[in-house]
Enzyme design. Sequence first.
Site, PDB file in Angstrom:
ATOM      1  N   GLY A  11       0.851  -1.188   0.000  1.00 15.43           N
ATOM      2  CA  GLY A  11       0.000   0.000   0.000  1.00 15.43           C
ATOM      3  C   GLY A  11       0.887   1.237   0.000  1.00 15.43           C
ATOM      4  O   GLY A  11       1.838   1.333   0.783  1.00 15.43           O
ATOM      5  N   GLY A  13      -0.589   4.566  -0.203  1.00 19.99           N
ATOM      6  CA  GLY A  13      -1.516   5.694  -0.109  1.00 19.99           C
ATOM      7  C   GLY A  13      -1.108   6.570   1.067  1.00 19.99           C
ATOM      8  O   GLY A  13       0.082   6.706   1.375  1.00 19.99           O
ATOM      9  N   GLY A  14      -2.121   7.131   1.764  1.00 22.28           N
ATOM     10  CA  GLY A  14      -1.842   8.037   2.871  1.00 22.28           C
ATOM     11  C   GLY A  14      -0.940   7.404   3.918  1.00 22.28           C
ATOM     12  O   GLY A  14       0.088   7.975   4.315  1.00 22.28           O
ATOM     13  N   LEU A  15      -1.311   6.209   4.349  1.00 19.55           N
ATOM     14  CA  LEU A  15      -0.540   5.547   5.398  1.00 19.55           C
ATOM     15  C   LEU A  15       0.798   5.028   4.871  1.00 19.55           C
ATOM     16  O   LEU A  15       1.836   5.179   5.521  1.00 19.55           O
ATOM     17  CB  LEU A  15      -1.369   4.382   5.942  1.00 19.55           C
ATOM     18  CG  LEU A  15      -1.287   4.157   7.435  1.00 19.55           C
ATOM     19  CD1 LEU A  15      -1.568   5.415   8.214  1.00 19.55           C
ATOM     20  CD2 LEU A  15      -2.228   3.044   7.843  1.00 19.55           C
ATOM     21  N   LYS A 122      -9.000  -2.332  11.665  1.00 21.45           N
ATOM     22  CA  LYS A 122      -9.892  -1.669  12.610  1.00 21.45           C
ATOM     23  C   LYS A 122     -11.085  -2.538  13.028  1.00 21.45           C
ATOM     24  O   LYS A 122     -11.478  -2.535  14.170  1.00 21.45           O
ATOM     25  CB  LYS A 122     -10.445  -0.402  11.968  1.00 21.45           C
ATOM     26  CG  LYS A 122      -9.375   0.632  11.674  1.00 21.45           C
ATOM     27  CD  LYS A 122     -10.008   1.979  11.619  1.00 21.45           C
ATOM     28  CE  LYS A 122      -9.338   2.905  10.675  1.00 21.45           C
ATOM     29  NZ  LYS A 122      -9.989   4.189  10.608  1.00 21.45           N
ATOM     30  N   ALA A 188      -8.989   5.365   1.727  1.00 22.19           N
ATOM     31  CA  ALA A 188      -9.543   4.141   2.322  1.00 22.19           C
ATOM     32  C   ALA A 188     -10.029   4.404   3.742  1.00 22.19           C
ATOM     33  O   ALA A 188     -11.115   3.955   4.134  1.00 22.19           O
ATOM     34  CB  ALA A 188      -8.500   3.033   2.322  1.00 22.19           C
ATOM     35  N   THR A 189      -9.241   5.161   4.514  1.00 20.65           N
ATOM     36  CA  THR A 189      -9.614   5.453   5.900  1.00 20.65           C
ATOM     37  C   THR A 189     -10.957   6.181   5.926  1.00 20.65           C
ATOM     38  O   THR A 189     -11.859   5.827   6.698  1.00 20.65           O
ATOM     39  CB  THR A 189      -8.520   6.325   6.556  1.00 20.65           C
ATOM     40  OG1 THR A 189      -7.278   5.633   6.446  1.00 20.65           O
ATOM     41  CG2 THR A 189      -8.815   6.606   8.008  1.00 20.65           C
ATOM     42  N   GLU A 192     -13.855   3.886   4.926  1.00 22.54           N
ATOM     43  CA  GLU A 192     -14.194   2.945   6.003  1.00 22.54           C
ATOM     44  C   GLU A 192     -14.977   3.664   7.111  1.00 22.54           C
ATOM     45  O   GLU A 192     -15.869   3.089   7.717  1.00 22.54           O
ATOM     46  CB  GLU A 192     -12.926   2.286   6.553  1.00 22.54           C
ATOM     47  CG  GLU A 192     -12.331   1.291   5.547  1.00 22.54           C
ATOM     48  CD  GLU A 192     -10.945   0.764   5.937  1.00 22.54           C
ATOM     49  OE1 GLU A 192     -10.659   0.646   7.131  1.00 22.54           O
ATOM     50  OE2 GLU A 192     -10.156   0.477   5.015  1.00 22.54           O
ATOM     51  N   HIS A 196     -19.387   3.441   8.537  1.00 20.51           N
ATOM     52  CA  HIS A 196     -19.946   3.385   9.888  1.00 20.51           C
ATOM     53  C   HIS A 196     -21.101   4.370  10.087  1.00 20.51           C
ATOM     54  O   HIS A 196     -21.707   4.400  11.158  1.00 20.51           O
ATOM     55  CB  HIS A 196     -18.861   3.711  10.924  1.00 20.51           C
ATOM     56  CG  HIS A 196     -17.982   2.548  11.268  1.00 20.51           C
ATOM     57  ND1 HIS A 196     -18.381   1.533  12.096  1.00 20.51           N
ATOM     58  CD2 HIS A 196     -16.727   2.247  10.895  1.00 20.51           C
ATOM     59  CE1 HIS A 196     -17.410   0.660  12.225  1.00 20.51           C
ATOM     60  NE2 HIS A 196     -16.387   1.066  11.502  1.00 20.51           N
TER      61      HIS A 196
HETATM   62  P1  NAD Z   1      -5.308   4.860   0.886  1.00 19.33           P
HETATM   63  O1  NAD Z   1      -6.569   4.713   0.136  1.00 19.33           O
HETATM   64  O2  NAD Z   1      -4.710   6.222   1.033  1.00 19.33           O
HETATM   65  O3  NAD Z   1      -4.165   3.925   0.255  1.00 19.33           O
HETATM   66  C1  NAD Z   1      -4.364   2.562   0.009  1.00 19.33           C
HETATM   67  C2  NAD Z   1      -3.208   2.024  -0.830  1.00 19.33           C
HETATM   68  O4  NAD Z   1      -3.447   0.625  -1.085  1.00 19.33           O
HETATM   69  C3  NAD Z   1      -3.053   2.685  -2.195  1.00 19.33           C
HETATM   70  O5  NAD Z   1      -1.675   2.792  -2.502  1.00 19.33           O
HETATM   71  C4  NAD Z   1      -3.709   1.686  -3.155  1.00 19.33           C
HETATM   72  O6  NAD Z   1      -3.172   1.741  -4.456  1.00 19.33           O
HETATM   73  C5  NAD Z   1      -3.321   0.385  -2.484  1.00 19.33           C
HETATM   74  N1  NAD Z   1      -4.204  -0.729  -2.859  1.00 19.33           N
HETATM   75  C6  NAD Z   1      -5.555  -0.756  -2.820  1.00 19.33           C
HETATM   76  N2  NAD Z   1      -6.002  -1.965  -3.267  1.00 19.33           N
HETATM   77  C7  NAD Z   1      -4.892  -2.680  -3.599  1.00 19.33           C
HETATM   78  C8  NAD Z   1      -4.686  -3.972  -4.133  1.00 19.33           C
HETATM   79  N3  NAD Z   1      -5.713  -4.792  -4.409  1.00 19.33           N
HETATM   80  N4  NAD Z   1      -3.402  -4.372  -4.367  1.00 19.33           N
HETATM   81  C9  NAD Z   1      -2.354  -3.577  -4.097  1.00 19.33           C
HETATM   82  N5  NAD Z   1      -2.488  -2.337  -3.569  1.00 19.33           N
HETATM   83  C10 NAD Z   1      -3.746  -1.902  -3.330  1.00 19.33           C
HETATM   84  O7  NAD Z   1      -5.535   4.165   2.320  1.00 19.33           O
HETATM   85  P2  NAD Z   1      -5.147   4.730   3.752  1.00 19.33           P
HETATM   86  O8  NAD Z   1      -6.074   5.847   4.088  1.00 19.33           O
HETATM   87  O9  NAD Z   1      -3.680   4.920   3.782  1.00 19.33           O
HETATM   88  O10 NAD Z   1      -5.563   3.505   4.731  1.00 19.33           O
HETATM   89  C11 NAD Z   1      -4.918   2.244   4.705  1.00 19.33           C
HETATM   90  C12 NAD Z   1      -5.480   1.364   5.816  1.00 19.33           C
HETATM   91  O11 NAD Z   1      -5.041   1.841   7.096  1.00 19.33           O
HETATM   92  C13 NAD Z   1      -7.008   1.329   5.892  1.00 19.33           C
HETATM   93  O12 NAD Z   1      -7.436  -0.018   5.908  1.00 19.33           O
HETATM   94  C14 NAD Z   1      -7.338   1.984   7.212  1.00 19.33           C
HETATM   95  O13 NAD Z   1      -8.439   1.423   7.873  1.00 19.33           O
HETATM   96  C15 NAD Z   1      -6.092   1.697   8.023  1.00 19.33           C
HETATM   97  N6  NAD Z   1      -5.971   2.667   9.125  1.00 19.33           N
HETATM   98  C16 NAD Z   1      -5.906   2.174  10.407  1.00 19.33           C
HETATM   99  C17 NAD Z   1      -5.828   3.047  11.479  1.00 19.33           C
HETATM  100  C18 NAD Z   1      -5.714   2.521  12.895  1.00 19.33           C
HETATM  101  O14 NAD Z   1      -5.571   3.324  13.827  1.00 19.33           O
HETATM  102  N7  NAD Z   1      -5.785   1.228  13.136  1.00 19.33           N
HETATM  103  C19 NAD Z   1      -5.841   4.429  11.257  1.00 19.33           C
HETATM  104  C20 NAD Z   1      -5.868   4.903   9.948  1.00 19.33           C
HETATM  105  C21 NAD Z   1      -5.938   4.003   8.887  1.00 19.33           C
END
Ligand code: NAD
Length: 329
Positions: A11, A13-15, A122, A188-189, A192, A196
């Site tokens: 991944g 993206g943001g994270l 989550k 994605a965050t 998700e 909710h």
């Molecule tokens: P995002 O949408 O910014 O980035 C997602 C990345 O995954 C992108 O690079 C996308 O191209 C890639 N991706 C998506 N589907 C794919 C696939 N099939 N194969 C390969 N790559 C793929 O997401 P984000 O906002 O960075 O969030 C990522 C995860 O982190 C989420 O599931 C979110 O719930 C989790 N998160 C958890 C917490 C926590 O405190 N536990 C907090 C924030 C985010």
Amino acid sequence: MTQPWRVGILGCGGLGKTAAAVLEPREEMRLVAMCDTHGWAHRPEGIAASEVEPLAPGDTLASLPIGRASDDPIGEVIALAAAGEIDGLFLALPNLPSDFIPSVIRRIAESGFQGVSVDALKRTVAVEAILALDDVIREAGMIHMTGCGATPGLLTAAAALAAQSFQTIEDVQIEFGVGIANWEAYRATVREDIAHQRGMDFERARAMTDEEVERFLDEREGILELHEMEHADDIMLEQAGVVTRERVKVGGIVDTRHARKPVSTNVRVTGVTFEGRRSTHTFTLGDETSMAANVNGPAFGYMKTGLWLRGRGITGVFTSADVMPRFVR
Ligand code: NAD
């Protein structure tokens, strides 16, 4: 496995991008591989955060000088890991549908990888699906650390620690505040969290176009209020013996238009001591700390714990409430 440990991030993206920045100054870990929907990158000498930072939301690593295109980028990175090129994998992927990350973890386990993987999942159902993979993970000879972001993650671990003052725990209440200047940075965050909202579910949130997400946020002036969420802090604290799951409540406010947190993120643990005194321990995160700091830091701290345990011959699935995160220098 010797230091610096070689890290792969699934991944970008943001994270994923902020995880690259968090790792950059650390000496004990080195980012060597990343992937997203259409591309992947591998460089054993290290990938700099500045190389992936320019990626705009929705763009792919395949378009960057360091990246390559693939029909199965996750498979490319897993193959590297199975070949012994990676020690730790961090899954910064969306979990829509809710069995997506559990299916990737099963794939990792079946690849022959014998290191450590970490997620920041989550939802309760998703963490339950991971816990059910314990036998598969053990047979594979690897460790998987689940629910190791901020909540679940940092706050769950803090609750497990705070509980130790008490004889009985009455409840655990988690309230999070997230401020992000632009929802697209964490697509994605935000999706998700929309899932909710009243009248929504994960399938509907996943199917929304970006325009529909924008309209949904416009109608709420960019604010998402979350109550009584299905959040895995409950099952993790139950498994750690702290409290039964119905006594764990999670909610929060997400502002998708301002970087400032709308409320301070905190966990409150209420219990009764052996002397019969009722009290509440409160752990509050500093408002200046971003979601990215509070998710990525613990994720790599738990990866380090996983690598430490793995080095002692231990395998299986652990949650952030089972063990302490070590600090990555
Ligand atoms: P995002 O949408 O910014 O980035 C997602 C990345 O995954 C992108 O690079 C996308 O191209 C890639 N991706 C998506 N589907 C794919 C696939 N099939 N194969 C390969 N790559 C793929 O997401 P984000 O906002 O960075 O969030 C990522 C995860 O982190 C989420 O599931 C979110 O719930 C989790 N998160 C958890 C917490 C926590 O405190 N536990 C907090 C924030 C985010």
